[in-house]
Design a protein around this motif. Structure first.
Motif, PDB file in Angstrom:
ATOM      1  N   GLN A 221       0.821  -1.222   0.000  1.00  0.00           N
ATOM      2  CA  GLN A 221       0.000   0.000   0.000  1.00  0.00           C
ATOM      3  C   GLN A 221       0.850   1.265   0.000  1.00  0.00           C
ATOM      4  N   VAL A 252      -8.249   0.740  -5.886  1.00  0.00           N
ATOM      5  CA  VAL A 252      -9.689   0.785  -5.581  1.00  0.00           C
ATOM      6  C   VAL A 252      -9.957   0.185  -4.202  1.00  0.00           C
ATOM      7  N   GLU A 253      -9.292  -0.947  -3.910  1.00  0.00           N
ATOM      8  CA  GLU A 253      -9.482  -1.575  -2.592  1.00  0.00           C
ATOM      9  C   GLU A 253      -9.101  -0.614  -1.467  1.00  0.00           C
ATOM     10  N   ARG A 255      -9.490   2.529  -1.526  1.00  0.00           N
ATOM     11  CA  ARG A 255     -10.393   3.688  -1.675  1.00  0.00           C
ATOM     12  C   ARG A 255      -9.760   4.875  -2.383  1.00  0.00           C
ATOM     13  N   TYR A 257     -10.089   5.892  -5.494  1.00  0.00           N
ATOM     14  CA  TYR A 257     -10.874   5.578  -6.683  1.00  0.00           C
ATOM     15  C   TYR A 257     -10.390   6.326  -7.929  1.00  0.00           C
ATOM     16  N   GLU A 275     -11.866  -8.315 -17.969  1.00  0.00           N
ATOM     17  CA  GLU A 275     -11.286  -7.873 -16.698  1.00  0.00           C
ATOM     18  C   GLU A 275     -11.050  -6.364 -16.686  1.00  0.00           C
ATOM     19  N   TYR A 282     -16.107  -0.849 -12.323  1.00  0.00           N
ATOM     20  CA  TYR A 282     -16.194  -0.957 -10.860  1.00  0.00           C
ATOM     21  C   TYR A 282     -15.568   0.274 -10.202  1.00  0.00           C
ATOM     22  N   TRP A 286     -17.467   3.341  -7.941  1.00  0.00           N
ATOM     23  CA  TRP A 286     -17.069   3.805  -6.608  1.00  0.00           C
ATOM     24  C   TRP A 286     -16.645   5.269  -6.624  1.00  0.00           C
TER      25      TRP A 286
ATOM     26  N   PRO B 132      -6.653  -4.349   3.197  1.00  0.00           N
ATOM     27  CA  PRO B 132      -7.812  -3.528   2.806  1.00  0.00           C
ATOM     28  C   PRO B 132      -8.878  -4.311   2.063  1.00  0.00           C
ATOM     29  N   ARG B 133      -8.460  -5.229   1.189  1.00  0.00           N
ATOM     30  CA  ARG B 133      -9.453  -5.988   0.429  1.00  0.00           C
ATOM     31  C   ARG B 133     -10.307  -6.840   1.369  1.00  0.00           C
ATOM     32  N   ARG B 136     -12.725  -4.831   3.317  1.00  0.00           N
ATOM     33  CA  ARG B 136     -13.810  -4.378   2.458  1.00  0.00           C
ATOM     34  C   ARG B 136     -14.818  -5.489   2.170  1.00  0.00           C
TER      35      ARG B 136
END
Lengths: 361, 147
Positions: A221, A252-253, A255, A257, A275, A282, A286, B132-133, B136
């Motif tokens: 991250q 995205v996971e 946040r 976006y 994909e 997706y 969001w 995080p996944r 979520r």
């Protein structure tokens, strides 16, 4: 027969049983040692005690039978009392050492069952030592801590350890705190970040190194660095959709976006498949861009009508834009693909109510 | 194995030729088969990659990375059940690694096995509480599990 006689008979029988059962004991002890050695390797812990204990136990076990045979001889051959006492003393000391070894194994076994969080600590390999004491063979790592210079750890080697870890190289200790508060060493693995950076120094355009760094920082991250390496990667290799797809997903996971949308747009320009379309749709959903999201998700459903995910997200996007009948159709398709889906079943009931309330929409 | 260098540099066609040559000379070399499979997959030739990995599995137990590659190849070819089997084998090899669990939760969801997906996500959060996944997905799976 009175009680004293009964007790005497019982004690006599017990003594005989113990005396004749000693051969069982003699065979059990090596089995205990084998079990303890397995446990100490399987649930190895961070520290020096174990590595120090192993050669002692190996030497004792190797001499154990010799001690036992000598002890048996004490009963049949006339020896001086003093010599007999020494032999028995050695036997008891051997049994005590093996008992302590088994107790240590029990502690390590209990510790190893913990299921707490996994942590990683950087270290460098100072040496790998192979020990061979007769039939007993094992190896251990000597590792210097990168966080606290001067700290040295010894860890038993395991076949689970990364084959690419080498003396002088950087490694990562994968650890988990056990039930009795000892650090269990799950794995010694190569420090992938340093490995990739070294690879880049040798081959600045290495695709594997650039892609690896993007994935590695995305997994940690550390998105600023991940994006930076992704830019370098796409500049050198404009056709690299897989890395972008995993980076976009991670953004995205977490946040982020807008960043996710930007990356997925790049991915889509490289490869227009299910994909990529689903990922972009997706991310847009969001990010609040529902109408644009619906366009991409619809396209995704035309490419793969058997994957429920695009239909599922499309249902929510269409619900938000007030297209209830289309949302109903999308979620109905989800139920055809995944018949047991309570959330979608509930959504369908709600959307049916809204359809009936709003009339024709 | 000289092919490793071109593979690490992303020169997959070149690496594949070299690996194919190694496998032709030593057809029972498990490591060479796994490397060849990985290179084939990098070239999007997943069915061939699966063949090589299955051939390697006949020689001996596959490593964690090879099993993960097999799972990925099955996922790409949309063979969900075999992909689940492969990732469950990977999970057995490294129960503390979140990657097979993450792939498993996705595949379980594809099969509508929400309870299994929920358990997988819970395990991920035990190993890596800040994932995080998983954070979520947990509420979503709580809504759908066990009914």
């Amino acid at each position: 027969m009175n009680v004293t006689a009964m007790l005497r008979t019982f004690m006599c029988g017990l003594t005989r049983a113990v005396w004749h059962g000693r051969w069982g004991w003699y065979h059990t002890v090596p089995l205990v040692v084998l079990w303890a050695t397995y446990v100490l390797h399987r649930y190895r812990v961070l520290g020096n005690v174990l590595v120090a204990a192993l050669p002692v136990v190996a030497a004792i076990v190797m001499g154990f039978w010799l001690v036992l045979v000598t002890d048996e001889l004490v009963h049949v051959v006339r020896l001086t009392d003093r010599l007999a006492r020494v032999v028995r003393g050695v036997k008891r000391a051997s049994l005590a050492a093996i008992g302590a070894y088994a107790a240590l194994a029990c502690v390590v076994w209990a510790n190893g069952d913990g299921e707490g969080p996994v942590v990683r600590r950087p270290a460098h390999v100072l040496s790998r030592t192979n020990a061979r004491l007769g039939s007993a063979r094992y190896a251990w790592w000597t590792l210097g801590s990168s966080e606290r210079p001067g700290d040295v750890h010894r860890v038993l080697w395991s076949s689970k350890d990364d084959a690419d870890a080498y003396v002088g190289g950087d490694v990562e200790l994968v650890l988990r705190r056990g039930r009795v508060w000892l650090w269990r060493v799950l794995e010694v693995r190569r420090d992938h970040e340093r490995y990739l950076l070294t690879m880049l120094e040798a081959a600045p355009a290495s695709r594997t190194a650039l892609a690896g760094l993007v994935r590695l920082y995305a997994a940690r991250q550390d998105f600023d660095r991940a994006m930076q390496w992704y830019t370098t990667l796409t500049r050198a290799y404009p056709d690299e959709p897989d890395v972008g797809y995993s980076l976009g997903g991670a953004l995205v996971e977490s946040r982020r976006y807008r960043d996710g949308v930007a990356v997925f747009r790049q991915v889509l320009a490289m490869r227009r498949d299910y994909e990529s379309l689903y990922g972009l749709g997706y991310a847009l959903a969001w990010a609040g861009e529902k109408r644009e999201a619906a366009t991409y998700l619809r396209e995704a459903t035309t490419l793969d009508g058997e994957d429920y995910r695009a239909f599922y997200s499309l249902g929510y996007v269409l619900l938000a834009t007030g297209e209830y009948r289309d949302a109903h159709a999308a979620w109905s398709r989800v139920l055809e693909l995944v018949p047991v889906f309570p959330e979608v079943q509930q959504n369908l009931r709600q959307v049916e109510k809204r359809i009936s309330l709003s009339g024709t929409r | 194995m000289y092919a490793y260098s071109p593979e690490q540099l992303g020169r997959n066609e070149e690496a594949l030729r070299l690996y194919a040559d190694v496998v032709r000379r030593w057809p029972r070399d498990q490591e060479a088969l796994c490397f060849e499979a990985k290179t084939l997959m990098a070239l999007d030739r997943y069915p061939e990659g699966i063949d090589r990995l299955l051939a390697a599995a006949e020689i001996g137990p596959l490593s964690f990375h090879a099993v993960m590659d097999l799972g990925r190849a099955y996922t790409k070819t949309k063979d969900v059940d075999n992909a689940i089997d492969a990732y469950e084998a990977a999970r057995h090899l490294k129960p503390y690694d979140t990657e097979p669990l993450d792939r498993l939760q996705y595949l379980y969801r594809m099969r509508g096995r929400h309870q299994d997906a929920y358990e997988a996500v819970r395990t991920i959060l035990r190993v890596d509480p800040k994932n995080p996944r998983a954070q979520r997905l947990l509420p979503y799976l709580e809504r759908n599990r066990g009914r």
